[in-house]
Design an enzyme around this catalytic site. Structure first.
Site, short mmCIF file in Angstrom:
data_model
loop_
_atom_site.label_atom_id
_atom_site.label_comp_id
_atom_site.label_asym_id
_atom_site.label_seq_id
_atom_site.Cartn_x
_atom_site.Cartn_y
_atom_site.Cartn_z
N ASP A 43 -1.42 -3.04 -2.92
CA ASP A 43 -2.71 -2.34 -2.89
C ASP A 43 -3.22 -2.17 -4.33
O ASP A 43 -3.05 -3.08 -5.14
CB ASP A 43 -2.54 -0.98 -2.19
N HIS B 280 -7.36 4.19 -3.55
CA HIS B 280 -7.04 3.51 -2.29
C HIS B 280 -5.55 3.34 -2.09
O HIS B 280 -4.99 3.67 -1.04
CB HIS B 280 -7.76 2.15 -2.26
N SER C 251 -7.70 0.27 6.69
CA SER C 251 -6.78 0.48 5.56
C SER C 251 -5.90 1.70 5.79
O SER C 251 -4.77 1.76 5.31
CB SER C 251 -7.57 0.70 4.27
#
Length: 765
Positions: A143, A219, A550
């Protein structure tokens, strides 16, 4: 920053400037030279072979060293290097080269959820307890990195690092070995691919990107903490969703692989992704969570431009389960991504938590929307107006959706503005900026039903549907001096029917291979609270609410870690089967799960695969549909790939002339037939993982207009028979082309219900 790190950053910046200027002079770009199977298990020998090949092409060892970015030498063989187009064509003809492809960019698929799924940490009987919370399992997260100081990554209560871990805590800007611990046991970062793609150096002075495994977007921190965050008391976002936060496997260990960056156009390149997979395989992770994907149109599984399919295949072949997000381009059909049959592809659903916010009008009528903005409220009545009434230019309708620069600042000042979204591309955040710039003090944003909330930061804003928006507009038009008061959001649990499939969640069937049902499974992915990077002048609570597949993907990664902790010898296919065959198709009110598309309907397998994950049932599925690596090889041959293509991908010497499997017969925990011509027979086999002496009976729920026959209808297991094959024959008498129809095949014994989804499209011939 210490002296060593200062030196590191200086050297890195020098190298970056060199990298960014070199391609201009050479007129070259990064290409991935993919070679498939390793010829030698010694990575040093493999790298030497790669360097020799590149030296032969470029004429010297020095040129090869300057050109090469990465050598892939652990999970598979290949390298990433700067090549001109003519050099790329030339090296593609070298012996052992499967394919040469240009570097591409991929994108992100952007507390309560665990209790909602039945994994309460106070229970003594659920999967969380039985698995000892994932102890001893290593989850790798590919990620945007990690914020190591987050409380979610503290190592209180963690056991020693597993002996099979071979990775490192790679140092870099604002990140050193002390940032790792018994929870966050490893961190690596890969930037060479994106540097070459953007052809510009990274500006680290603005904090937008950090040259290390440290996360600058939030994220990666969010997804990692969903999968395996440790216990954090009183976690909240702006006072909302308060409670005990934790990941799915709070005693599992984490290893992060940073491949996604913000500078330039941003994204995550193939070269960096493949290197992350290669290193994760070498490091010894047990699970991989990848919330990244390509856009439609998709590349085939054996196409080397599909780096996630390639990397995940090699990981799966080594026994590593890979979970990937289904993409955020729903609710349109055929938008699902990451569709390779060896990947667990995860759709997103809502949970039973909402943030209702009152809108009180001047006539004392109260309407309700949703918001996560708890600050900047004046708590009193204020003038309210419709954006179209204060348009800067009456000749267009841009003010209707509150586009930037469309509002008259004189008329907007001090007002709450009601805006109507005219398309799915308009969002509440951009409208809030427009209203704030015009002097507005609040926003009510009416839009078609959509999932996920985001903070507007600048002014309080509330999302409503078109029905509520129209009621507010009617009041504005009737009132002489319309006023309104915006309430403070509240956290309410258990009052809404859930789960529902999120409107953004990528939908099947797979556009590249509809025979493979995708997505496989669904999990929470709407308004999920998890760890986040600090932001704002006053900093933040360290948590944020985000939505996307996600977020659903690491839920499955965490649950997979719990299952793996109990069933250490189960293959990735066995774990996927357990998840799919035990999933739920019913909501909290026992009605069928719905999907939040443009027109809500009952969810089908193209929305949720087998259903919404049920962790406590998945630990004891009774039967599993297992798949070995060679089955995938034969499946690829059956789909029409050449022996060379399949051999290159799978690290095997495939003979597609001799070993061609009917693609319908890959032993998936689902059956999908895109073109049923009168009659088709499909084969499957199940492995008993329950009591040794077991008897299962078939229960058929045939799709409308389809007849099904199962042979045998009873499966008997004993000490000598633990794997039993069966066949399902489908018949149609239809005389016109039809759309997909859905059903299921269930195997039942007194304790277990093993369900696989069926999707059939009949055609007339």
């Amino acid at each position: 920053m210490d002296t060593k790190l200062n030196l590191f950053v200086v050297l890195t910046l020098v190298s970056i400037q060199f990298l960014s200027t070199f391609p201009k002079a050479a007129i070259s770009n990064v290409h991935i030279v993919y070679m498939g199977e390793k010829e030698n298990e010694d990575p040093t020998v493999t790298k030497m072979f790669h360097s020799k090949m590149l030296s032969d092409l470029l004429g010297s060892k020095e040129a090869a060293k300057s050109s090469m970015l990465y050598s892939y030498k652990h999970g598979f063989s290949g390298f990433a290097a700067r090549l001109t187009d003519s050099q790329a064509k030339e090296i593609e003809a070298f012996p052992g080269v499967v394919q040469v492809i240009p570097n591409q960019v991929h994108k992100f698929h952007t507390t309560r959820s665990w209790d909602f799924m039945g994994l309460n940490d106070h229970s003594t009987t659920n999967l969380l307890t039985k698995s000892n919370m994932g102890e001893g399992i290593i989850i790798g997260v590919i990620d945007s990195g990690v914020w190591p100081e987050s409380e979610s990554f503290n190592d209180r209560g963690m056991n020693l690092i597993p002996s099979h871990w071979k990775g490192i805590c790679q140092e870099g800007q604002l990140f050193n070995s002390s940032n790792c611990n018994k929870k966050l046991i490893g961190a690596r970062w890969f930037v060479k691919g994106i540097l070459d793609q953007n052809q510009t150096p990274i500006n680290i002075s603005n904090g937008k990107d950090i040259l290390s495994a440290r996360d600058s977007s939030g994220h990666g921190t969010h997804t990692a903490s969903i999968a395996a965050g440790n216990f954090v008391v009183n976690a909240n976002y702006e006072g909302l969703a308060a409670g005990l936060a934790r990941g799915g496997a709070p005693r599992a260990h984490l290893a992060v692989y940073k491949v996604c960056w913000s500078f330039g156009h941003g994204g995550c390149t193939d070269a960096d992704l493949l290197k992350a997979f290669d290193k994760a395989i070498q490091d010894g992770v047990d699970i991989l969570s990848v919330s990244i994907g390509l856009s439609i149109p998709l590349f085939s599984y054996a196409d080397q431009r599909n780096s996630i399919a390639i990397g995940s295949f090699h990981a799966t072949a080594k026994g590593i389960t890979v979970a990937c997000s289904a993409g955020n381009d729903g609710p349109t059909a055929m938008t699902v991504e990451n569709t390779a049959p060896w990947i667990i592809t995860v759709a997103a659903t809502t949970i039973d938590r909402a943030f209702p916010t009152a809108i009180t009008l001047g006539n004392n009528h109260t309407l309700w929307g949703q918001s996560v903005d708890t600050r900047m409220h004046n708590h009193g009545f204020t003038g309210i107006t419709f954006s179209d009434r204060i348009a800067l230019n009456d000749s267009d309708d841009s003010a209707l959706g509150c586009k930037r620069g469309s509002l008259n600042a004189t008329l907007a000042a001090g007002q709450i503005i009601l805006c109507f979204s005219q398309s799915s591309t308009q969002n509440i955040f951009s409208a809030a900026i427009s209203v704030a710039e015009a002097g507005g003090v609040g926003l009510i944003f009416a839009q078609y039903r959509s999932d996920g909330l985001e903070s507007c930061h600048y002014i309080p804003c509330i999302k409503v549907d078109y029905e509520v928006g129209t009621q507010i507009l009617s009041y504005i038009r009737k009132a002489r001096y319309p006023i309104a008061k915006l309430g403070i959001p509240k956290t309410i649990i258990g009052k809404w029917v859930s789960p529902k499939v999120a409107d953004f969640s990528g939908r099947g069937p797979s556009s590249i291979s509809p025979i493979v049902l995708k997505p496989d499974i669904a999990a929470p992915g709407v308004d999920i609270i998890a760890a986040y990077i600090p932001f704002g002048a006053k900093k933040s609570s360290g948590f944020a609410l985000l939505s996307g597949t996600s977020m659903s993907c690491p839920h499955i990664a965490g649950i997979t870690a719990l299952i793996k902790s109990v069933h250490k010898n189960w293959s990735p296919a066995a774990i996927r089967s357990a998840l799919v065959t035990t999933a739920s198709q019913k909501g909290t009110d026992r009605s069928n799960i719905a999907e939040e598309g443009s027109t809500p309907k009952v969810a089908d397998p193209f929305d949720i695969g087998g259903g919404v994950v049920n962790p406590n049932r998945a630990i004891d599925p009774g039967l599993i549909y297992d798949i070995e690596t060679n089955d995938y090889v034969n499946f690829l041959c059956g789909t029409g790939f050449s022996s060379k293509s399949v051999s290159g991908l799978t690290q095997t010497k495939a003979n597609c002339t001799k070993n061609r499997l009917n693609e319908l017969n890959l032993n998936l925990p689902s059956i999908t037939i895109p073109y049923l011509k009168r009659k088709v027979t499909v084969s499957r086999k199940v492995t008993n993982v329950g009591p040794v002496e077991s008897i299962y009976k078939a229960v058929v729920e045939a799709p409308q207009g389809i007849k099904m026959k199962v042979e045998p209808q009873i499966l008997r297991f004993n000490k000598t028979t633990q794997i039993v094959p069966f066949k399902v024959t489908f018949f149609t008498t239809g005389k016109v082309y039809g759309d997909y129809r859905f059903g299921s095949l269930i195997w039942r014994d007194p304790k277990h219900t093993v369900t696989i989804p069926i999707s059939i499209r009949a055609i007339f011939v």
